[in-house]
Design a protein around this motif. Structure first.
Motif, PDB file in Angstrom:
ATOM      1  N   GLU A 373      57.504  -0.826 -10.405  1.00  0.00           N
ATOM      2  CA  GLU A 373      57.232   0.715 -11.164  1.00  0.00           C
ATOM      3  C   GLU A 373      56.598   0.299 -12.562  1.00  0.00           C
ATOM      4  O   GLU A 373      55.941  -0.461 -12.727  1.00  0.00           O
ATOM      5  N   LYS A 374      57.284   1.213 -13.276  1.00  0.00           N
ATOM      6  CA  LYS A 374      56.940   1.210 -14.835  1.00  0.00           C
ATOM      7  C   LYS A 374      57.793   0.469 -15.575  1.00  0.00           C
ATOM      8  O   LYS A 374      57.458   0.380 -16.839  1.00  0.00           O
ATOM      9  N   MET A 375      58.605  -0.227 -15.067  1.00  0.00           N
ATOM     10  CA  MET A 375      59.765  -1.036 -16.017  1.00  0.00           C
ATOM     11  C   MET A 375      59.251  -2.622 -16.248  1.00  0.00           C
ATOM     12  O   MET A 375      58.694  -3.274 -15.346  1.00  0.00           O
ATOM     13  N   VAL A 376      58.621  -2.742 -17.688  1.00  0.00           N
ATOM     14  CA  VAL A 376      58.225  -3.859 -17.998  1.00  0.00           C
ATOM     15  C   VAL A 376      58.891  -4.844 -18.352  1.00  0.00           C
ATOM     16  O   VAL A 376      58.814  -6.060 -18.349  1.00  0.00           O
ATOM     17  N   ALA A 377      60.102  -4.446 -19.521  1.00  0.00           N
ATOM     18  CA  ALA A 377      60.757  -5.340 -20.026  1.00  0.00           C
ATOM     19  C   ALA A 377      61.883  -4.707 -20.533  1.00  0.00           C
ATOM     20  O   ALA A 377      62.083  -3.739 -20.647  1.00  0.00           O
ATOM     21  N   LEU A 378      63.077  -5.567 -20.587  1.00  0.00           N
ATOM     22  CA  LEU A 378      64.515  -5.238 -21.349  1.00  0.00           C
ATOM     23  C   LEU A 378      65.051  -6.443 -22.315  1.00  0.00           C
ATOM     24  O   LEU A 378      64.724  -7.543 -21.819  1.00  0.00           O
ATOM     25  N   SER A 379      65.591  -5.711 -23.090  1.00  0.00           N
ATOM     26  CA  SER A 379      66.249  -6.837 -24.153  1.00  0.00           C
ATOM     27  C   SER A 379      67.667  -6.986 -23.789  1.00  0.00           C
ATOM     28  O   SER A 379      68.426  -6.297 -23.109  1.00  0.00           O
ATOM     29  N   ASN A 380      68.037  -7.937 -24.504  1.00  0.00           N
ATOM     30  CA  ASN A 380      69.866  -8.091 -24.641  1.00  0.00           C
ATOM     31  C   ASN A 380      70.184  -7.482 -25.773  1.00  0.00           C
ATOM     32  O   ASN A 380      69.368  -7.247 -27.019  1.00  0.00           O
ATOM     33  N   PRO A 381      71.439  -7.130 -25.878  1.00  0.00           N
ATOM     34  CA  PRO A 381      71.967  -6.383 -27.059  1.00  0.00           C
ATOM     35  C   PRO A 381      72.175  -6.957 -28.602  1.00  0.00           C
ATOM     36  O   PRO A 381      71.880  -8.467 -28.358  1.00  0.00           O
ATOM     37  N   ILE A 382      72.088  -6.307 -29.625  1.00  0.00           N
ATOM     38  CA  ILE A 382      72.411  -6.912 -30.949  1.00  0.00           C
ATOM     39  C   ILE A 382      74.024  -5.905 -31.177  1.00  0.00           C
ATOM     40  O   ILE A 382      73.996  -4.957 -30.967  1.00  0.00           O
ATOM     41  N   TYR A 383      74.852  -6.776 -31.500  1.00  0.00           N
ATOM     42  CA  TYR A 383      76.206  -6.417 -31.430  1.00  0.00           C
ATOM     43  C   TYR A 383      76.690  -6.233 -33.131  1.00  0.00           C
ATOM     44  O   TYR A 383      76.426  -6.834 -33.809  1.00  0.00           O
ATOM     45  N   PHE A 384      77.769  -5.328 -33.076  1.00  0.00           N
ATOM     46  CA  PHE A 384      78.522  -4.865 -34.192  1.00  0.00           C
ATOM     47  C   PHE A 384      79.833  -4.762 -34.016  1.00  0.00           C
ATOM     48  O   PHE A 384      80.234  -4.012 -33.447  1.00  0.00           O
ATOM     49  N   ASN A 385      80.620  -5.417 -34.776  1.00  0.00           N
ATOM     50  CA  ASN A 385      82.143  -5.289 -34.589  1.00  0.00           C
ATOM     51  C   ASN A 385      82.850  -5.745 -33.431  1.00  0.00           C
ATOM     52  O   ASN A 385      83.869  -5.075 -32.957  1.00  0.00           O
ATOM     53  N   PHE A 386      82.045  -6.741 -32.698  1.00  0.00           N
ATOM     54  CA  PHE A 386      82.577  -7.384 -31.394  1.00  0.00           C
ATOM     55  C   PHE A 386      83.481  -8.334 -31.631  1.00  0.00           C
ATOM     56  O   PHE A 386      82.990  -9.119 -32.626  1.00  0.00           O
ATOM     57  N   ASN A 387      84.684  -8.494 -30.991  1.00  0.00           N
ATOM     58  CA  ASN A 387      85.204  -9.586 -31.161  1.00  0.00           C
ATOM     59  C   ASN A 387      85.350 -10.644 -29.704  1.00  0.00           C
ATOM     60  O   ASN A 387      85.820 -10.178 -28.826  1.00  0.00           O
ATOM     61  N   PRO A 388      84.466 -11.721 -29.781  1.00  0.00           N
ATOM     62  CA  PRO A 388      84.141 -12.167 -28.552  1.00  0.00           C
ATOM     63  C   PRO A 388      85.538 -13.041 -27.771  1.00  0.00           C
ATOM     64  O   PRO A 388      85.636 -13.188 -26.721  1.00  0.00           O
ATOM     65  N   ASP A 389      86.512 -13.138 -28.876  1.00  0.00           N
ATOM     66  CA  ASP A 389      87.832 -13.732 -28.492  1.00  0.00           C
ATOM     67  C   ASP A 389      88.840 -12.794 -27.986  1.00  0.00           C
ATOM     68  O   ASP A 389      90.040 -13.220 -27.515  1.00  0.00           O
ATOM     69  N   PHE A 390      88.468 -11.521 -28.054  1.00  0.00           N
ATOM     70  CA  PHE A 390      89.800 -10.405 -27.779  1.00  0.00           C
ATOM     71  C   PHE A 390      89.255  -9.636 -26.245  1.00  0.00           C
ATOM     72  O   PHE A 390      88.246  -9.151 -26.341  1.00  0.00           O
TER      73      PHE A 390
END
Length: 390
Positions: A373-390
């Protein structure tokens, strides 16, 4: 008189707000594209079945590889169902004499097929998949220990529906948010992805065609299932990764780190997403990056690179914490836009974008555009204040 003055002030305020919004919108259009020299963009498919999956008998490894090369793919992961070969994919898919290429990067992987759902394994080197197969009915904590000891990337497949992913999302580094050319069926996968992101997981969104039926070669007659390859085959959708180098490890690392976006097919433009966190005009953050918010406004840049349709106006939607923040129209030879927003000072914030418009033709899979349909592309996020170890 007081009422008239109040009305005048209110009207003037509306005019000023409208003018500022209009000026900001004008300022967001047509900035120069960012040239990221810190790596290379590679495109591929992360969910493909060969004849080693029982329902894919006409899709040989050589057919998949030759087709992938013909449409310009850089990497590929053939992910046959492990329960079709009793877990021993290393002596089936990987041992197939056709599993080789002088130009296409071939990841080692398989579809972990269990009663609680499906997941794909991605690895830059051979691994003992039998160990994962043998514990498919174990508790999540024990599965996690084996997965960690194998050093592989585990990714949740088609997380909702008949074969939904029923394990803990702490087991996986990525999630298949775009499965097959049929875009509308992925709405629940996107919802689950946003839920996982909102919970603080920095989880990569990726695509996968999940193709089972091959395009007939010149010496073959179309079979009962081969017509499906006209709708969905390698590259519908395509996952782009920003790898530091052109090798298998760099592809897996990019998936681990969220340096990826998804397009409807190999010829559709990819979306790149950046942020100027230091306000120095250098846009040092990209998809997958995480920073501590300083409470100040940040300028973001979205750009479409590749086979754009010059006359087409693309709709770019910015998603902030799972909700629509804004929508922009972009076009031209290199559609680029900028917008400004302030991440929360203390709470977690993430931004991602989707791109809609007319899809670029994919002649080798001619009917796929209608399903996307009309979906062409999507991105991954840019993060702020995420704690990948928590």
């Amino acid at each position: 008189m007081i009422t008239i003055l109040k009305y005048f002030r209110f009207s003037l305020g509306l005019i000023l707000l409208f003018s500022i919004g209009y000026l900001n919108a004008q300022e967001t259009t047509n900035p120069p594209a960012i040239i990221n020299k810190n790596g290379v963009w590679l495109k591929g498919d992360l969910h493909v079945h060969s004849r080693h999956s029982t329902e894919s008998s006409n899709n040989s490894v050589s057919k998949i590889i030759n087709f992938s090369k013909s449409v310009g793919m850089d990497y590929l992961c053939i992910t046959d169902h492990d329960n079709h070969v009793k877990g021993d994919v290393a002596h089936h898919t990987w041992a197939d004499p056709e599993f080789k290429s002088d130009s296409l990067l071939l990841l080692y992987g398989a579809e972990w097929t269990t009663t609680r759902g499906h997941a794909n394994v991605f690895s830059d080197k051979p691994y003992d998949h039998q160990r994962l197969f043998d514990i498919r009915d174990a508790r999540d904590i024990n599965i996690g220990k084996v997965k960690k000891s194998l050093g592989v990337h585990l990714s949740a497949n088609h997380p909702s529906g008949k074969d939904n992913f029923g394990f803990s999302y702490d087991l996986v580094q990525s999630i298949e948010v775009w499965n097959s050319a049929m875009w509308p069926k992925n709405a629940n996968a996107i919802m689950i992805w946003d839920d996982m992101l909102s919970s603080g997981r920095m989880m990569t969104g990726r695509g996968g065609s999940d193709t089972h039926h091959g395009v007939p070669t010149s010496s073959e007659k179309p079979g009962a299932n081969t017509y499906q390859a006209e709708f969905n085959y390698v590259g519908t959708p395509t996952t782009w990764v920003f790898a530091k180098e052109r090798n298998l490890k760099a592809v897996v690392d990019a998936l681990d780190q969220g340096k990826a976006s998804v397009s409807s097919n190999p010829f559709a433009p990819r979306v790149e997403f950046y942020a100027d966190f230091k306000a120095n005009g250098k846009f040092e953050m990209m998809m997958g990056d995480n920073a501590i918010s300083n409470g100040k406004p940040i300028k973001f840049q979205v750009q479409l690179i590749g086979n754009k349709l010059p006359e087409e106006q693309y709709t770019v939607t910015v998603i902030k914490n799972g909700a629509k923040l804004n929508t922009f129209l972009v076009g031209g030879e290199i559609p680029v836009l900028q917008f400004t927003d302030t991440p929360d000072l203390k709470g977690r914030t993430y931004y991602r974008v989707t791109v809609e418009g007319k899809n670029t033709d994919y002649p080798q899979v001619p009917k796929s555009a209608a399903l996307s349909e009309k979906m062409v592309a999507l991105s991954n996020p840019i993060y702020f204040n995420f704690n990948p170890d928590f």
